[in-house]
Design an enzyme around this catalytic site. Structure first.
Site, PDB file in Angstrom:
ATOM      1  N   HIS A 124      26.172  46.069  40.643  1.00 16.08           N
ATOM      2  CA  HIS A 124      26.920  45.202  39.671  1.00 16.08           C
ATOM      3  C   HIS A 124      28.138  45.760  39.231  1.00 16.08           C
ATOM      4  O   HIS A 124      28.385  46.851  38.815  1.00 16.08           O
ATOM      5  CB  HIS A 124      25.891  45.217  38.384  1.00 16.08           C
ATOM      6  N   GLU A 175      28.687  42.801  43.224  1.00 18.99           N
ATOM      7  CA  GLU A 175      28.961  41.788  42.527  1.00 18.99           C
ATOM      8  C   GLU A 175      30.185  41.971  41.707  1.00 18.99           C
ATOM      9  O   GLU A 175      30.788  43.074  41.466  1.00 18.99           O
ATOM     10  CB  GLU A 175      27.663  41.530  41.524  1.00 18.99           C
ATOM     11  N   ASP A 178      33.735  39.893  39.056  1.00 27.32           N
ATOM     12  CA  ASP A 178      34.081  39.045  38.144  1.00 27.32           C
ATOM     13  C   ASP A 178      35.535  38.667  38.391  1.00 27.32           C
ATOM     14  O   ASP A 178      36.284  39.439  38.501  1.00 27.32           O
ATOM     15  CB  ASP A 178      33.760  39.433  36.683  1.00 27.32           C
ATOM     16  N   HIS A 209      36.142  42.139  34.239  1.00 24.21           N
ATOM     17  CA  HIS A 209      34.869  41.331  33.431  1.00 24.21           C
ATOM     18  C   HIS A 209      35.292  40.606  32.339  1.00 24.21           C
ATOM     19  O   HIS A 209      35.156  39.402  32.132  1.00 24.21           O
ATOM     20  CB  HIS A 209      33.846  42.148  33.113  1.00 24.21           C
ATOM     21  N   GLU A 242      31.478  36.031  40.655  1.00 24.27           N
ATOM     22  CA  GLU A 242      31.322  35.380  39.393  1.00 24.27           C
ATOM     23  C   GLU A 242      32.511  34.836  39.072  1.00 24.27           C
ATOM     24  O   GLU A 242      33.746  35.445  38.770  1.00 24.27           O
ATOM     25  CB  GLU A 242      30.691  36.434  38.322  1.00 24.27           C
TER      26      GLU A 242
END
Length: 289
Positions: free
Chosen positions: A39, A66, A68, A81, A149
């Site tokens: 993450h 992962e 952002d 993020h 994301e």
């Protein structure tokens, strides 16, 4: 009605699945352990969403990471993020007169000046907020796979098209790389847009849509990715009962699981992936060291 859809409906009626919202292994058939996804990189061990964090994930032996993605004032895609720069950079010291410090209000050159590591540890002083291009090239260098994301798409009109253009320019929309890429968002509209623009991409919707909504989501998303706190075994089974746009059962990646007990519980629910700040802890809990 498809047999698995009937099963999902029955599960909802019997109360075994919640009705209200609060790319590699596919466990819908009950085969294998969940995929472990680092993450924001291995963010328990290096500053999140930095090149250092995905390097750390690679050093720990993890393939999936992962991140952002947001956009600067002058249109550069960057990996961060929060919609504010304050928590993970020294923006308040460098630009004290520009309080609230929103990503969208700063140019890429201004953001490139910021220290994105010292807040985490002095050992990471001087770490920068990477552009998405820099990030993708490091992912490629590390032979990693990416759960990308699109963050806060309502703040960045057209970010879906721009992200896909960059991914294409970097070679990530060819057949080989498509197996290593998932694009997700909390915005169903954003993911629907990604699917319409590039149907071959594997997509994921963050959150917990109701069982009654799943047939609509299954038209444009391949995964439903809920928080662990909103999860139940019945809900996972209900999601698995639907086929997604590529003719395969919908999958479930849950977040953010950082301890052994929760990792084992999530695995018992039948999830296909576990998103975690501590991928090594989850791997050890699942017995796959």
């Amino acid at each position: 009605m498809h047999a698995r859809v009937v099963a999902a409906t029955v599960a909802a009626v019997l109360g075994t699945a919640p009705l209200l919202s609060p790319g590699s292994d596919a466990r819908a058939g009950g085969v294998g352990e969940p995929t472990v996804i680092a993450h924001r990189g291995a963010s328990a061990y290096a500053p999140e969403n930095t090149l250092a964090s995905i390097d750390k994930a690679a050093q720990l032996g993890f393939t999936w990471v992962e991140n952002d993605v947001q956009r600067t004032k002058d249109g550069e895609l960057v990996v961060i993020h929060d919609d504010s720069l304050q928590r993970t950079t020294n923006v308040a010291q460098v630009f004290p007169g520009r309080a609230r410090w929103k990503v969208k209000d700063f140019t890429a050159a201004e953001i490139a000046r910021l220290d994105a590591g010292s807040w985490y540890s002095p050992a990471y002083a001087g770490t920068r907020v990477p552009t998405l291009q820099q990030y993708m090239r490091r992912v490629e260098h590390n032979h990693e796979e990416l759960l990308l994301e699109i963050k806060n798409p309502e703040l960045y009109p057209g970010i879906e098209q721009q992200t896909l253009k960059l991914l294409g320019n970097e070679g990530w929309l060819d057949h080989e790389h498509l197996d290593r890429l998932i694009v997700q968002s909390f915005s169903a509209d954003s993911i629907r847009t990604v699917h319409e623009l590039k149907p071959a991409i594997t997509t994921a919707c963050l959150g917990t849509p109701t069982v009654a909504q799943l047939h609509q989501y299954a038209r444009f998303t391949d995964l439903i990715n809920p928080s662990y706190g909103s999860l139940s075994k019945g809900y996972v089974s209900a999601v698995h009962a639907f086929d997604g746009p590529h003719g395969r059962p919908l999958r479930v990646f849950t977040w953010t699981v950082n301890d052994a007990t929760t990792a084992r519980k999530a695995t018992g629910y039948g999830v296909d992936g576990i998103i975690t700040n501590k991928p090594d802890v989850v791997r050890a809990a699942l017995g796959s060291e």
